[in-house]
Design a protein around this motif. Structure first.
Motif: not given
Lengths: 277, 161
Positions: A28-31, A45-46, B23-32, B63-67
């Motif tokens: 999250r911090a990275d995001g 980590i992923m 990564y995406a789940c951690a950042n969006l907290e929404n699986e869909a 990963v960077l593109t996903l971010r």
């Protein structure tokens, strides 16, 4: 995972001992940070998190996700599969085969354009491939309207900018064929007025924005990791960049910061810029 | 995209999907929405195969593109929220929000009851992905994206009137 070395450089085993919540917090911090990421650490980590969640069910989900990707996110339409490639295409992934065939057709069209001589934007798409499930043919200029050139229609936004700023050298004076002005909007930020125009076609849209240079506010444009191209026209440097699949142009012209961003190709963007006096 | 490029994307997809979902789940907290971010990232990879191929670290590139994709999703939601808020402030007469569930009870006017408004609420407030909204309407993901874009424009226009 514990014994794994990432490219023989770093030891990321400390992450193995962390809880899932702690690892997710790092992601999250990275995001939300703007600094350069340690992608190797992130990938480690992923992988740790993926392993913790991995079951036979999740493995099936990858297959389902791939099928959904091919079906929902890469819709290929109106194309033919070259006979030589038919045997290589798996039946449950038909959209890929269409994409490959479409790419081949695009290359062919591009080749024709290049061999035809200098590029003229009013004529680039005059030779167009047309096909259905059973036949394929080229359309000639007599049968097809060009799909991109800039219209001669009067532009309300240009007039607004002239009226409000006294400047005629800030925005494009023409817009691509097929697009129409949807909305002109203004936004007041302190003592400054930002002018925005939204244009759209059947399936694309773009926005032009003009804003005065604001005190203590730095210009910031969202972009991806693609390169920035500087396109110089009439002494102004236009910075062209991408933000995923959209194009952005940003430039500064004597007190005004201007932007165009949306569903345009780089060539269309340059053609638009070329119409700025 | 060549056969080789397609093969590279497919291999990366199977290698990276679960990791990118983490990564995406951690950042969006929404699986869909997380799935949508991952799918969008691979769609971009298919549009820019030469970049993926030229990258010395394709996994890192993804990963960077996903971010960036996640940021765009959040940015799109925030924009839609602003449009809805501005619209509600301007047009709606009564709003009540319950404690555990966002429910907007309004005396609907002509726009609040439209497909455009509902689409934006689903996207920006309920956090639905384009795929979910498309499935509910029996349309393609691409068509749904266009409707959302159109919905923002329609409401923007109403606000500025």
């Amino acid at each position: 995972m514990s014994d794994k070395q990432i490219h023989g450089k770093s030891d990321y085993r400390k992450y193995d001992a962390m809880t899932t919540e702690e690892l997710e917090e790092i992601l999250r911090a990275d995001g939300s940070c703007t600094e350069e990421s340690d992608t190797e650490a992130l990938l480690y980590i992923m992988e740790v998190l993926a392993q913790r969640k991995r079951t036979s069910v999740t493995e099936n989900k990858v297959q389902e996700a791939w099928d959904s990707f091919c079906e929902d996110y890469l819709p290929g339409e109106e194309t033919v599969v070259p006979p030589a490639e038919k045997n290589d295409i798996k039946l449950h992934r038909p959209k890929w085969s269409r994409l490959v065939a479409l790419a081949a057709v695009v290359v062919l069209v591009a080749g024709l354009v290049v061999t035809a001589g200098a590029v003229d934007w009013t004529n680039v798409w005059n030779v167009v491939a047309k096909w259905n499930d059973e036949s394929f043919e080229w359309e000639t200029p007599d049968e097809q309207e060009p799909t991109f050139y800039v219209t001669e229609e009067p532009n309300e936004f240009v007039q607004l900018i002239i009226d409000k700023t006294g400047r005629s050298d800030l925005v494009p004076t023409k817009i691509p064929v097929g697009f129409q002005l949807e909305e002109i909007a203004t936004e007041q930020v302190s003592d400054y007025t930002i002018y925005m125009a939204y244009y759209s076609s059947a399936d694309r849209s773009f926005e032009i924005r003009v804003q005065p240079q604001m005190e203590n506010t730095a210009l910031s444009v969202e972009k991806d990791d693609g390169p920035v191209e500087v396109y110089t026209r009439n002494g102004i440097d236009y910075y062209l960049m991408t933000n995923n699949n959209t194009q952005t142009a940003a430039w500064f012209n004597n007190y005004y910061e201007c932007f165009i961003f949306g569903d345009l190709t780089k060539d269309e963007m340059k053609a638009l810029i070329d119409t700025i006096p | 995209m060549t056969i080789e490029e397609r093969k590279q994307v497919e291999e990366l997809y199977y290698e990276m999907y679960e990791k990118m979902m983490a990564y995406a789940c951690a950042n969006l907290e929404n699986e869909a929405l997380a799935e949508e971010a991952v799918q969008e990232t691979f769609r971009i990879a298919c549009q820019l195969p030469e970049k993926l191929r030229a990258s010395p670290n394709p996994q890192g590139w993804l990963v960077l593109t996903l971010r960036n994709t996640i940021r765009n999703i959040k940015s799109g939601q925030a924009t839609a929220q602003r449009v809805i808020e501005r619209y509600l402030l301007q047009h709606l007469k009564e709003i009540s929000v319950s404690q555990d569930q966002v429910s907007v009870n309004v005396q609907y006017d002509d726009v609040a009851d439209t497909e455009e408004f509902k689409l934006l609420v689903e996207m920006a407030i309920e956090g639905r992905s384009h795929k979910e909204m498309a499935a509910a309407r029996g349309i393609s993901v691409d068509a749904c994206k266009k409707r959302v874009q159109r919905a923002k424009e329609v409401l923007q226009k109403k606000i500025s009137q």
